[in-house]
Design a protein around this motif. Structure first.
Motif, PDB file in Angstrom:
ATOM      1  N   PHE A  91       0.829  -1.210   0.000  1.00 18.74           N
ATOM      2  CA  PHE A  91       0.000   0.000   0.000  1.00 18.74           C
ATOM      3  C   PHE A  91       0.863   1.260   0.000  1.00 18.74           C
ATOM      4  O   PHE A  91       0.563   2.235  -0.695  1.00 18.74           O
ATOM      5  CB  PHE A  91      -0.936   0.018   1.213  1.00 18.74           C
ATOM      6  N   ARG A  92       1.949   1.236   0.783  1.00 20.93           N
ATOM      7  CA  ARG A  92       2.851   2.396   0.807  1.00 20.93           C
ATOM      8  C   ARG A  92       3.527   2.581  -0.556  1.00 20.93           C
ATOM      9  O   ARG A  92       3.736   3.709  -1.013  1.00 20.93           O
ATOM     10  CB  ARG A  92       3.899   2.225   1.902  1.00 20.93           C
ATOM     11  N   SER A  93       3.881   1.466  -1.187  1.00 20.53           N
ATOM     12  CA  SER A  93       4.489   1.534  -2.515  1.00 20.53           C
ATOM     13  C   SER A  93       3.527   2.146  -3.527  1.00 20.53           C
ATOM     14  O   SER A  93       3.929   2.958  -4.374  1.00 20.53           O
ATOM     15  CB  SER A  93       4.909   0.128  -2.962  1.00 20.53           C
ATOM     16  N   LEU A  94       2.254   1.779  -3.441  1.00 19.67           N
ATOM     17  CA  LEU A  94       1.252   2.342  -4.346  1.00 19.67           C
ATOM     18  C   LEU A  94       1.083   3.839  -4.114  1.00 19.67           C
ATOM     19  O   LEU A  94       0.966   4.624  -5.070  1.00 19.67           O
ATOM     20  CB  LEU A  94      -0.083   1.621  -4.169  1.00 19.67           C
ATOM     21  N   GLU A  95       1.070   4.259  -2.847  1.00 19.24           N
ATOM     22  CA  GLU A  95       0.951   5.689  -2.553  1.00 19.24           C
ATOM     23  C   GLU A  95       2.147   6.456  -3.092  1.00 19.24           C
ATOM     24  O   GLU A  95       2.001   7.568  -3.618  1.00 19.24           O
ATOM     25  CB  GLU A  95       0.805   5.893  -1.048  1.00 19.24           C
TER      26      GLU A  95
END
Length: 626
Positions: free
Chosen positions: A474-478
């Motif tokens: 999720f952090r990578s997507l953000e």
């Protein structure tokens, strides 16, 4: 491709679909436990959904797996990137194969299998082929029972037409909208069974330790919210990767390698990626407009007697295939068209002519209603004049390596089905077999998974390790959504499509493939300067995610095409133009610390009944159509 602002989402087709979608989401919560809201230690919010079986992909293959599961008493969750019923299956127009013998009672499943193996140049998994051919008569009758409105003969039997390289009339059809009618039928059955469904969800990573899968991570494409799907059984049914090419018959946001990249990263193997089918008849954009460039002109046009002519009005297939003519194998016809264009006998728009105007106009309108309507909207009456066509990337024979009795990969709990997998089609797909594979193998896979699910799978817990993996995603997507460089995802995807068309298209050689790998590495370097506009709910972000998986699959395809130093089926090497018996092997791709590893595996032999059919040498007599 074009980018759209954050609120430019395709709406549900009508209020009924919106209501159905809401009801399905409510059903998910009621039957598999409510979606739980979670917050990480640093304040990242996301949803956790638990399900006994997660089906990723909502086309025919995913739907058929889910139907089998539901009929066994399970409640799988099906997720798709688009609105319910809006899947690539609807673009398969011409028909679906089954040896029913409605018109040619000599036909049977062994001849269907033999035709499939011959078309696949004997790189197919014979067991997969035989399972498909044996299953299909029952699957057609099942679809008929569920309400699929097949065209009928005068005596009421399901009608069948010729398709390229078929020995008999074996292709069942609903005019020229067979895939659309089939998906409508499957979705109707799924709704009757109240199968939970979530739409507009994109999966970006499988939760896996390389040995077992524990679910998937992704995001809601309408809200941008992270989604952790916890399941001990995950089915990949997300299609192929033909849309990587500059000219292709898929939508720009479909068939871009999601399933293959997800499986590879999770620890599964891919197979036969070098085999990409270029359909002989795609629309030529300069005449009909960029929107239509590469869009498929169904093989049903040739199946109903359509003829190909070059700019000198020669029926040129007489030179390349005097016996089977326009209904020879797709790779043969596509190369013939390419050679005519290269020799200067193409149209000004870079194509050739496809003409069915010699058939009775009412017959054409009855058998090809969507083609008649489409071209009429563009100012062309196909009952009176020819249309311009040229080859287009259409279907990928390669994909995830599975056991066809079970759908299992080498990662426990991870299954795959449909165009996501390799094995049925070998080096070239027999027309009409794509829809057949989805329902034939889809049922078998669903039946098997139903026996593998136990009580502990109903409401699986989420470990700290699984949460950490999902939160990292999720952090990578953000971070990707915040990219503020100079180059857009659509620019890089367009460059990738041109690269593949030029270096790994219908004709290939070592120099071009090596150059392609160098250009791919340079393109990958440019992703460091990516710009995403509109955040997590934008088309720009969706294309940025597509780009990451597309680069992985493109590299695997280029490397396997370089490794296979022969010509076979859809893979044609101008520097190695002959087919070599030593290359009757499948190339397997796996990921390791050094990158991509390629291994060989021998091909099994068919059963005695199918071997006998092969020895009989059945073959289409095209002149039945004259």
């Amino acid at each position: 491709m074009t980018e759209s602002p954050a609120d430019d989402r395709r709406p549900a087709e009508n209020a009924r679909q919106e209501s159905d979608a809401a009801a399905n989401i409510a059903g998910v919560e009621n039957r598999i436990g409510r979606t739980n809201r979670s917050t990480s230690s640093d304040g990242l919010e996301y949803d956790v959904v638990r399900t006994p079986v997660l089906v990723v992909g909502a086309g025919a293959a995913g739907a058929r797996v889910a139907i089998s599961l539901a009929e066994s008493g399970l409640e799988p969750l099906v997720i798709g990137k688009r609105d319910h019923g809006d899947a690539h299956t609807t673009w398969a127009a011409g028909g679906i194969n089954a040896a029913l013998g409605s018109l040619d009672d000599e036909d049977d499943w062994t001849i269907h299998a033999a035709d499939t193996l011959n078309e696949g140049h004997h790189l197919n998994d014979p067991e997969a082929v035989e399972l498909t051919a044996r299953e299909m008569p029952d699957r057609i009758r099942e679809l008929e029972e569920w309400g699929m409105p097949f065209d009928r003969t005068d005596d009421g039997a399901i009608n069948q037409r010729y398709f390229g390289a078929q020995s008999y009339r074996r292709t069942c059809f609903v005019g020229d909208r067979t895939g659309e009618a089939m998906l409508e039928t499957l979705i109707g059955r799924a709704r009757d069974l109240e199968i939970p469904y979530r739409e507009n969800v994109m999966i970006t990573r499988l939760l896996s330790d390389g040995r077992r899968v524990f679910g998937a991570a992704g995001f809601d494409m309408e809200t941008g919210r992270g989604l952790l799907f916890r399941s001990n059984h995950v089915v990949l049914a997300a299609g192929g990767f033909s849309a990587l090419y500059d000219r292709h018959s898929s939508r720009d946001d479909e068939n871009n390698g999601d399933a293959q990249a997800l499986a590879l990263e999770a620890g599964a193997r891919l197979m036969d990626l070098e085999f990409v089918q270029f359909h002989p008849t795609g629309m030529v954009g300069e005449r009909y407009g960029e929107e239509w460039d590469g869009r498929l002109v169904t093989e049903a046009v040739r199946g109903e007697g359509g003829r190909l002519y070059n700019s000198e009005n020669e029926r040129f297939m007489e030179r390349y295939s005097p016996d089977q003519m326009e209904l020879d194998a797709r790779d043969v016809v596509a190369r013939a068209i390419g050679q005519e264009i290269d020799a200067g006998r193409g149209t000004e728009n870079g194509g050739v002519y496809l003409d069915i105007s010699h058939r009775d106009a009412d017959y054409v309108r009855e058998r090809l209603p969507q083609m008649v309507e489409r071209f009429a909207s563009l100012g062309v009456d196909i009952t009176e004049e020819p249309i311009e066509v040229a080859p287009t990337a259409h279907y990928t024979m390669g994909g995830v390596d599975i056991d066809f009795h079970t759908g299992e990969t080498r990662v426990d709990g991870l299954y795959a089905v449909g165009e996501a997998v390799a094995g049925v089609h070998g080096a070239n797909r027999l027309g009409g077999n794509s829809l057949a594979e989805t329902v034939a193998i889809g049922k078998l896979v669903g039946d098997h998974i139903a026996t593998a699910v136990d009580e502990s799978d109903a409401d699986p817990s989420v470990t700290d390790e699984q949460r950490a993996l999902a939160e990292r995603e999720f952090r990578s997507l953000e971070s990707l959504a915040d990219a503020d460089g100079e180059v857009t995802p659509t620019t890089l995807l367009a460059d990738l499509g041109e690269l593949l068309w030029d270096r790994a298209g219908i004709l290939r050689d070592e120099s071009g493939l090596r150059t392609g790998l160098e250009e791919l590495e340079a393109l990958r370097d440019r992703t460091g300067d990516l710009r995403v506009e509109g955040g997590l709910t934008s088309r720009s972000f969706e294309f940025a995610v597509d780009l990451s998986v597309s680069l992985t699959v493109a590299e695997a395809m280029l490397r396997t095409a370089l490794a296979r130093t022969e010509s076979r089926g859809a893979h044609y090497r101008t520097d190695y133009p002959e087919t070599h018996p030593d290359w009757r092997v499948n190339l397997l791709v796996s990921a390791d610390e050094g990158g991509l590893a390629i291994d060989r595996r021998g091909v099994a032999e068919p059963s005695d009944p199918v071997r006998e059919a092969l020895e009989e040498g059945y073959e289409l007599d095209y002149h039945h159509l004259e």
